[in-house]
Motif scaffolding. Structure first.
Motif, PDB file in Angstrom:
ATOM      1  N   GLY A 182      28.366  22.672  67.120  1.00  0.00           N
ATOM      2  CA  GLY A 182      28.854  21.995  68.321  1.00  0.00           C
ATOM      3  C   GLY A 182      27.953  20.869  68.788  1.00  0.00           C
ATOM      4  O   GLY A 182      28.302  20.137  69.714  1.00  0.00           O
ATOM      5  N   GLU A 183      26.782  20.709  68.160  1.00  0.00           N
ATOM      6  CA  GLU A 183      25.847  19.674  68.600  1.00  0.00           C
ATOM      7  C   GLU A 183      25.947  18.383  67.790  1.00  0.00           C
ATOM      8  O   GLU A 183      25.436  17.354  68.227  1.00  0.00           O
ATOM      9  N   SER A 184      26.554  18.444  66.627  1.00  0.00           N
ATOM     10  CA  SER A 184      26.626  17.255  65.783  1.00  0.00           C
ATOM     11  C   SER A 184      27.935  17.229  65.013  1.00  0.00           C
ATOM     12  O   SER A 184      28.391  18.256  64.511  1.00  0.00           O
ATOM     13  N   ILE A 186      10.668  26.974  63.118  1.00  0.00           N
ATOM     14  CA  ILE A 186      10.572  27.843  64.289  1.00  0.00           C
ATOM     15  C   ILE A 186       9.680  27.186  65.344  1.00  0.00           C
ATOM     16  O   ILE A 186       8.580  26.731  65.035  1.00  0.00           O
ATOM     17  N   ILE A 187      10.169  27.143  66.586  1.00  0.00           N
ATOM     18  CA  ILE A 187       9.377  26.683  67.727  1.00  0.00           C
ATOM     19  C   ILE A 187       9.561  27.711  68.837  1.00  0.00           C
ATOM     20  O   ILE A 187      10.694  28.049  69.191  1.00  0.00           O
ATOM     21  N   ASN A 188       8.451  28.203  69.353  1.00  0.00           N
ATOM     22  CA  ASN A 188       8.491  29.217  70.417  1.00  0.00           C
ATOM     23  C   ASN A 188       9.410  30.390  70.053  1.00  0.00           C
ATOM     24  O   ASN A 188      10.247  30.807  70.852  1.00  0.00           O
ATOM     25  N   ASP A 189       9.271  30.886  68.834  1.00  0.00           N
ATOM     26  CA  ASP A 189      10.035  32.035  68.334  1.00  0.00           C
ATOM     27  C   ASP A 189      11.542  31.792  68.255  1.00  0.00           C
ATOM     28  O   ASP A 189      12.320  32.740  68.198  1.00  0.00           O
ATOM     29  N   GLU A 190      11.965  30.538  68.240  1.00  0.00           N
ATOM     30  CA  GLU A 190      13.381  30.194  68.142  1.00  0.00           C
ATOM     31  C   GLU A 190      13.602  29.340  66.901  1.00  0.00           C
ATOM     32  O   GLU A 190      12.820  28.426  66.616  1.00  0.00           O
ATOM     33  N   ILE A 191      14.686  29.627  66.169  1.00  0.00           N
ATOM     34  CA  ILE A 191      15.054  28.781  65.035  1.00  0.00           C
ATOM     35  C   ILE A 191      15.594  27.471  65.583  1.00  0.00           C
ATOM     36  O   ILE A 191      16.575  27.456  66.338  1.00  0.00           O
ATOM     37  N   VAL A 192      14.949  26.367  65.218  1.00  0.00           N
ATOM     38  CA  VAL A 192      15.411  25.042  65.653  1.00  0.00           C
ATOM     39  C   VAL A 192      15.813  24.186  64.460  1.00  0.00           C
ATOM     40  O   VAL A 192      16.246  23.053  64.624  1.00  0.00           O
ATOM     41  N   GLY A 193      15.678  24.736  63.257  1.00  0.00           N
ATOM     42  CA  GLY A 193      16.080  24.012  62.065  1.00  0.00           C
ATOM     43  C   GLY A 193      16.211  24.934  60.873  1.00  0.00           C
ATOM     44  O   GLY A 193      15.525  25.946  60.774  1.00  0.00           O
ATOM     45  N   ILE A 194      17.150  24.580  60.003  1.00  0.00           N
ATOM     46  CA  ILE A 194      17.304  25.266  58.721  1.00  0.00           C
ATOM     47  C   ILE A 194      17.481  24.198  57.657  1.00  0.00           C
ATOM     48  O   ILE A 194      18.262  23.258  57.828  1.00  0.00           O
ATOM     49  N   ALA A 195      16.754  24.348  56.572  1.00  0.00           N
ATOM     50  CA  ALA A 195      16.896  23.449  55.431  1.00  0.00           C
ATOM     51  C   ALA A 195      16.954  24.298  54.169  1.00  0.00           C
ATOM     52  O   ALA A 195      16.421  25.417  54.132  1.00  0.00           O
ATOM     53  N   SER A 196      17.608  23.754  53.150  1.00  0.00           N
ATOM     54  CA  SER A 196      17.745  24.528  51.925  1.00  0.00           C
ATOM     55  C   SER A 196      17.759  23.632  50.700  1.00  0.00           C
ATOM     56  O   SER A 196      18.161  22.470  50.755  1.00  0.00           O
ATOM     57  N   ILE A 197      17.310  24.216  49.628  1.00  0.00           N
ATOM     58  CA  ILE A 197      17.461  23.661  48.289  1.00  0.00           C
ATOM     59  C   ILE A 197      18.245  24.721  47.524  1.00  0.00           C
ATOM     60  O   ILE A 197      17.773  25.853  47.370  1.00  0.00           O
ATOM     61  N   ASN A 198      19.445  24.384  47.105  1.00  0.00           N
ATOM     62  CA  ASN A 198      20.278  25.315  46.346  1.00  0.00           C
ATOM     63  C   ASN A 198      20.552  24.746  44.967  1.00  0.00           C
ATOM     64  O   ASN A 198      20.784  23.541  44.827  1.00  0.00           O
ATOM     65  N   SER A 199      20.523  25.608  43.970  1.00  0.00           N
ATOM     66  CA  SER A 199      20.724  25.194  42.585  1.00  0.00           C
ATOM     67  C   SER A 199      21.629  26.180  41.870  1.00  0.00           C
ATOM     68  O   SER A 199      21.582  27.381  42.133  1.00  0.00           O
ATOM     69  N   ILE A 200      22.394  25.655  40.951  1.00  0.00           N
ATOM     70  CA  ILE A 200      23.199  26.488  40.060  1.00  0.00           C
ATOM     71  C   ILE A 200      22.247  27.122  39.052  1.00  0.00           C
ATOM     72  O   ILE A 200      21.274  26.503  38.627  1.00  0.00           O
ATOM     73  N   GLN A 201      22.526  28.328  38.636  1.00  0.00           N
ATOM     74  CA  GLN A 201      21.618  29.030  37.739  1.00  0.00           C
ATOM     75  C   GLN A 201      21.960  28.856  36.261  1.00  0.00           C
ATOM     76  O   GLN A 201      21.223  29.318  35.400  1.00  0.00           O
ATOM     77  N   PHE A 218      18.899  20.331  62.350  1.00  0.00           N
ATOM     78  CA  PHE A 218      17.993  20.667  63.452  1.00  0.00           C
ATOM     79  C   PHE A 218      18.774  20.698  64.750  1.00  0.00           C
ATOM     80  O   PHE A 218      19.783  19.999  64.894  1.00  0.00           O
ATOM     81  N   ARG A 219      18.289  21.475  65.712  1.00  0.00           N
ATOM     82  CA  ARG A 219      18.848  21.443  67.056  1.00  0.00           C
ATOM     83  C   ARG A 219      18.696  20.030  67.612  1.00  0.00           C
ATOM     84  O   ARG A 219      17.680  19.378  67.413  1.00  0.00           O
ATOM     85  N   LYS A 220      19.675  19.569  68.323  1.00  0.00           N
ATOM     86  CA  LYS A 220      19.707  18.197  68.819  1.00  0.00           C
ATOM     87  C   LYS A 220      18.495  17.854  69.683  1.00  0.00           C
ATOM     88  O   LYS A 220      17.977  16.743  69.624  1.00  0.00           O
ATOM     89  N   LYS A 221      18.004  18.801  70.473  1.00  0.00           N
ATOM     90  CA  LYS A 221      16.871  18.503  71.351  1.00  0.00           C
ATOM     91  C   LYS A 221      15.594  18.209  70.570  1.00  0.00           C
ATOM     92  O   LYS A 221      14.623  17.718  71.146  1.00  0.00           O
ATOM     93  N   TYR A 222      15.586  18.477  69.258  1.00  0.00           N
ATOM     94  CA  TYR A 222      14.408  18.195  68.433  1.00  0.00           C
ATOM     95  C   TYR A 222      14.612  17.018  67.476  1.00  0.00           C
ATOM     96  O   TYR A 222      13.766  16.753  66.636  1.00  0.00           O
ATOM     97  N   TRP A 223      15.726  16.303  67.624  1.00  0.00           N
ATOM     98  CA  TRP A 223      15.934  15.103  66.809  1.00  0.00           C
ATOM     99  C   TRP A 223      14.899  14.054  67.218  1.00  0.00           C
ATOM    100  O   TRP A 223      14.514  13.935  68.383  1.00  0.00           O
ATOM    101  N   GLY A 224      14.446  13.276  66.267  1.00  0.00           N
ATOM    102  CA  GLY A 224      13.524  12.178  66.534  1.00  0.00           C
ATOM    103  C   GLY A 224      12.080  12.591  66.741  1.00  0.00           C
ATOM    104  O   GLY A 224      11.263  11.789  67.183  1.00  0.00           O
TER     105      GLY A 224
END
Length: 178
Positions: free
Chosen positions: A34-36, A72-87, A101-107
């Motif tokens: 809902g943020e982006s 993680i910032i202040n025990d809260e997830i503020v971003g998720i990133a991944s590298i996924n590959s076919i096996q 990332f959560r919008k409040k942490y953009w930039g």
């Protein structure tokens, strides 16, 4: 695990998720939907069960050419990133990057830090030779960030995503690593 000092003085921690993070990861994904409008799903459209997310985390953590990273910032997830590959042998050198990332942490420099971290991880895993990503054509900030790391435009998927009844093109980008 890695610590990052942000422009606002806060400290972010990058770490690999555990299955105990599954519920918080699902909650995070449903919020950012809902943020982006630049991601592929909307608010509360991430419908994986906690059990299925736990299985995904454990499976990904066991693979030598896949990586998930939580910010993680202040025990809260503020971003998720991944590298996924076919096996499959013929394709396992290819990886797909996903990042949000959560919008409040953009930039605040998190994108730079996380992409740099994941590129270095790919270089060190002994398998990955190419990282690909998809980005909406009008996401200028995202495209500039990826180009800064050497990603090149490889193609265009026309009318690939529809947000609020409007169709957008998606740019495919790739980075070859040594």
């Amino acid at each position: 695990m890695k610590e990052i000092k942000l422009k606002n003085g806060e400290t972010a921690i990058l770490r690999t998720p555990t299955k105990e993070d599954a519920k918080a990861m699902i909650d995070y994904l449903n919020i950012i939907g809902g943020e982006s409008d630049f991601i592929t799903f909307g608010e509360n459209e991430f419908t994986l069960s906690v059990e299925a997310e736990q299985e995904y985390i454990e499976k990904t953590n066991s693979m030598k050419n896949c990586k998930n990273v939580l910010t993680i910032i202040n025990d809260e997830i503020v971003g998720i990133a991944s590298i996924n590959s076919i096996q499959k042998e013929r394709m396992k050198h290819n990886a797909t990057l996903g990042i949000s990332f959560r919008k409040k942490y953009w930039g605040m420099g998190l994108g730079n830090e996380v992409i740099s971290y994941l590129i270095q991880w790919c270089k060190s895993n002994g398998i990955t030779k190419k990282i690909s990503l998809l980005v909406r054509e009008d996401n200028d900030r995202g495209i500039r960030l990826y180009e800064k790391f050497g990603f090149e435009r490889e193609g265009l998927l026309k009318k690939d995503i529809c947000v609020h009844g409007v169709y957008y093109n998606t740019v495919t980008m790739g980075l070859y690593i040594d």
